[in-house]
Design a protein around this motif. Structure first.
Motif, PDB file in Angstrom:
ATOM      1  N   THR A 319       0.708  -1.330  -0.039  1.00 54.38           N
ATOM      2  CA  THR A 319       0.097   0.070  -0.012  1.00 54.38           C
ATOM      3  C   THR A 319       1.158   0.927  -0.548  1.00 54.38           C
ATOM      4  O   THR A 319       2.000   1.064   0.731  1.00 54.38           O
ATOM      5  CB  THR A 319      -0.789   0.128   1.148  1.00 54.38           C
ATOM      6  OG1 THR A 319      -2.084  -1.056   0.872  1.00 54.38           O
ATOM      7  CG2 THR A 319      -1.769   1.383   1.107  1.00 54.38           C
ATOM      8  N   THR A 320       1.104   2.385  -0.799  1.00 56.05           N
ATOM      9  CA  THR A 320       0.922   3.385  -0.807  1.00 56.05           C
ATOM     10  C   THR A 320       0.231   4.789  -1.081  1.00 56.05           C
ATOM     11  O   THR A 320      -0.300   4.424  -2.567  1.00 56.05           O
ATOM     12  CB  THR A 320       2.834   3.693  -2.454  1.00 56.05           C
ATOM     13  OG1 THR A 320       3.615   2.394  -1.856  1.00 56.05           O
ATOM     14  CG2 THR A 320       2.972   4.287  -2.591  1.00 56.05           C
ATOM     15  N   ASN A 321      -0.152   5.150  -0.312  1.00 58.29           N
ATOM     16  CA  ASN A 321      -0.690   6.530  -0.600  1.00 58.29           C
ATOM     17  C   ASN A 321      -1.725   6.050  -0.266  1.00 58.29           C
ATOM     18  O   ASN A 321      -2.734   6.347  -1.641  1.00 58.29           O
ATOM     19  CB  ASN A 321       0.103   8.044  -1.381  1.00 58.29           C
ATOM     20  CG  ASN A 321       1.069   8.293  -0.946  1.00 58.29           C
ATOM     21  OD1 ASN A 321       1.793   8.096  -0.816  1.00 58.29           O
ATOM     22  ND2 ASN A 321       1.720   8.208  -2.867  1.00 58.29           N
ATOM     23  N   GLY A 322      -3.032   5.283   0.374  1.00 58.81           N
ATOM     24  CA  GLY A 322      -3.909   5.196   0.419  1.00 58.81           C
ATOM     25  C   GLY A 322      -4.131   4.410  -1.052  1.00 58.81           C
ATOM     26  O   GLY A 322      -4.921   3.865  -0.851  1.00 58.81           O
ATOM     27  N   LYS A 323      -3.307   3.857  -2.300  1.00 60.10           N
ATOM     28  CA  LYS A 323      -4.023   2.376  -3.248  1.00 60.10           C
ATOM     29  C   LYS A 323      -2.929   1.459  -2.381  1.00 60.10           C
ATOM     30  O   LYS A 323      -1.459   0.995  -2.267  1.00 60.10           O
ATOM     31  CB  LYS A 323      -2.999   3.116  -4.230  1.00 60.10           C
ATOM     32  CG  LYS A 323      -4.189   4.626  -4.764  1.00 60.10           C
ATOM     33  CD  LYS A 323      -3.111   5.363  -5.963  1.00 60.10           C
ATOM     34  CE  LYS A 323      -4.450   6.337  -6.505  1.00 60.10           C
ATOM     35  NZ  LYS A 323      -4.234   7.210  -7.822  1.00 60.10           N
ATOM     36  N   THR A 324      -3.150  -0.140  -3.173  1.00 63.26           N
ATOM     37  CA  THR A 324      -2.924  -0.999  -3.851  1.00 63.26           C
ATOM     38  C   THR A 324      -2.587  -1.628  -4.525  1.00 63.26           C
ATOM     39  O   THR A 324      -2.954  -1.224  -5.762  1.00 63.26           O
ATOM     40  CB  THR A 324      -4.120  -1.844  -2.813  1.00 63.26           C
ATOM     41  OG1 THR A 324      -4.915  -1.267  -1.694  1.00 63.26           O
ATOM     42  CG2 THR A 324      -3.405  -3.494  -2.231  1.00 63.26           C
TER      43      THR A 324
END
Length: 408
Positions: A319-324
């Protein structure tokens, strides 16, 4: 905590007593000729890289419990009248048919009682037949006496018939706790069998010098058919419904058997730990020749089944900046690919967007060995098997199918 670790923690949090069971999920495609390798490093850290193939599978949400295996149908037979036992015609292990005589009482006093009742009835009938000159009050009294005499005859006949103990259904004799010469009686009430046939009580009576039966004279069970009387936690009971499929694992068994929920109790009980539980009765599917009453068992009730779910191992997600994202393997290269996730089922997570069946994703983790240790490479293999229930019942919320041999 890193964003990836937070994501994994959120998906792997405990789910109380509920368990997610994988029926047929993800096939792991192993890199390097059928396996994956731990690459040794001088600082003791080991890089582990595996490739997993994305595929659709079936997931089951279950509720667990434990209980005791019992005969599906059992009758405790006792004499309804008092008397001395004159014959016992069965022994434990015998097979009986409905209506077969299993034991008898001495009927001398019962025969005398019937003869006396008949004589009283004849007298009452004669009185009524010749009371036309009597007052209306006397005639009413005579009629009442006649009705009473008729009832006495009926009761005396019933008592005489009750001196013969008969099987209430076809089955196997589980135990015999009466012998010739014992005194049997009817002052205490007995239990009804599970199939709905009532037993009657045994009690002392008559000659107190003779042995007296204090348990059922004869117990009959239906052979090879069983139920599990189990307890389920109060937190889970709202999910349990009649007809749901159950996996049963008797104590000491290596292979489970199957059944369906027969009855869900409405009154809570207090378990051995002090927590509230509810009784659940499970019917075991099919005839069971190697199952024994009194054996304890664990049960797993399928309260939800979802089919054709596309999943990846949860460890493949970041997960990065709320995205998977996943690391998608395309030929000999990899590509960071955004995905949309759904439910988490144990160690796997549903993918609703971004991947299709047959895609491959990479999982890379770092493991640390004791300082100074060089690992020359070890190989690990893994995968998930397939399973299903062979018969009976169906879980709710089915998507695209049901259990082999079960109701849809």
């Amino acid at each position: 905590m890193s964003s990836n670790a937070q994501h994994l923690a959120s998906h792997l949090r405990p789910r109380s007593r509920r368990q997610y069971v994988i029926a047929a999920v993800v096939a792991l495609v192993l890199v390097g000729g059928g396996g994956w390798w731990f690459l040794g490093r001088a600082d003791g850290a080991e890089a582990e890289s595996i490739t997993a193939t994305v595929s659709a599978g079936t997931f089951q949400q279950t509720v667990t419990g434990s209980g005791t295996i019992q005969p599906a149908r059992e009758a405790d037979l006792d004499f309804e009248v008092s008397g001395r036992v004159t014959s016992v015609k069965v022994k434990a292990g015998d097979t009986v048919a409905k209506g077969d005589v299993v034991a008898t009482l001495d009927t001398a006093s019962l025969d005398a009682a019937l003869a006396s009742a008949k004589a009283q009835l004849e007298a009452a009938e004669t009185t009524v037949a010749n009371d036309s000159s009597e007052s209306s009050t006397q005639q009413a009294s005579n009629s009442a006496a006649l009705l009473s005499a008729q009832a006495d005859v009926t009761q005396a006949k019933d008592d005489l018939a009750a001196a013969t103990l008969r099987a209430t259904f076809s089955g196997t004799v589980a135990s015999v706790d009466v012998a010739v010469g014992d005194q049997a009686g009817s002052s205490s009430s007995g239990s009804a069998d599970a199939g709905g046939q009532g037993g009657t009580g045994a009690a002392t009576g008559g000659d107190t010098s003779a042995a007296t039966t204090s348990t059922a004279a004869v117990t009959i069970v239906q052979p090879r058919t069983f139920v599990v009387d189990a307890d389920v936690a109060a937190d889970d009971i709202t999910q349990v419904k009649k007809g749901l499929q159950v996996q049963i694992t008797p104590t000491g068994a290596t292979t489970p058997i199957f059944g369906t929920v027969k009855e869900v109790g409405l009154v809570a009980e207090t378990g051995t730990s002090g927590a509230a539980t509810f009784p659940v009765t499970v019917s075991v599917t099919g005839a069971q020749k190697d199952l024994y009453a009194g054996t304890s068992a664990d049960i797993s009730i399928v309260v939800k089944q979802v089919q054709n779910v596309l999943t990846v191992p949860t460890l493949a997600l970041t997960t990065t900046n709320g995205k998977t994202y996943v690391t998608k393997v395309v030929g000999s290269s990899t590509k960071k690919t955004a995905v949309t996730v759904g439910e988490t089922y144990g160690a796997s997570t549903q993918i609703t967007k971004g991947l299709k069946s047959g895609d491959k994703v990479e999982i890379t983790t770092i493991r640390r060995s004791p300082t100074g240790t060089t690992n020359r490479g070890t190989r690990g293999e893994g995968g998930f098997g397939e399973g299903g229930f062979p018969g009976g019942g169906a879980p709710p919320n089915l998507s695209g199918g049901g259990f082999p041999g079960g109701a849809q």
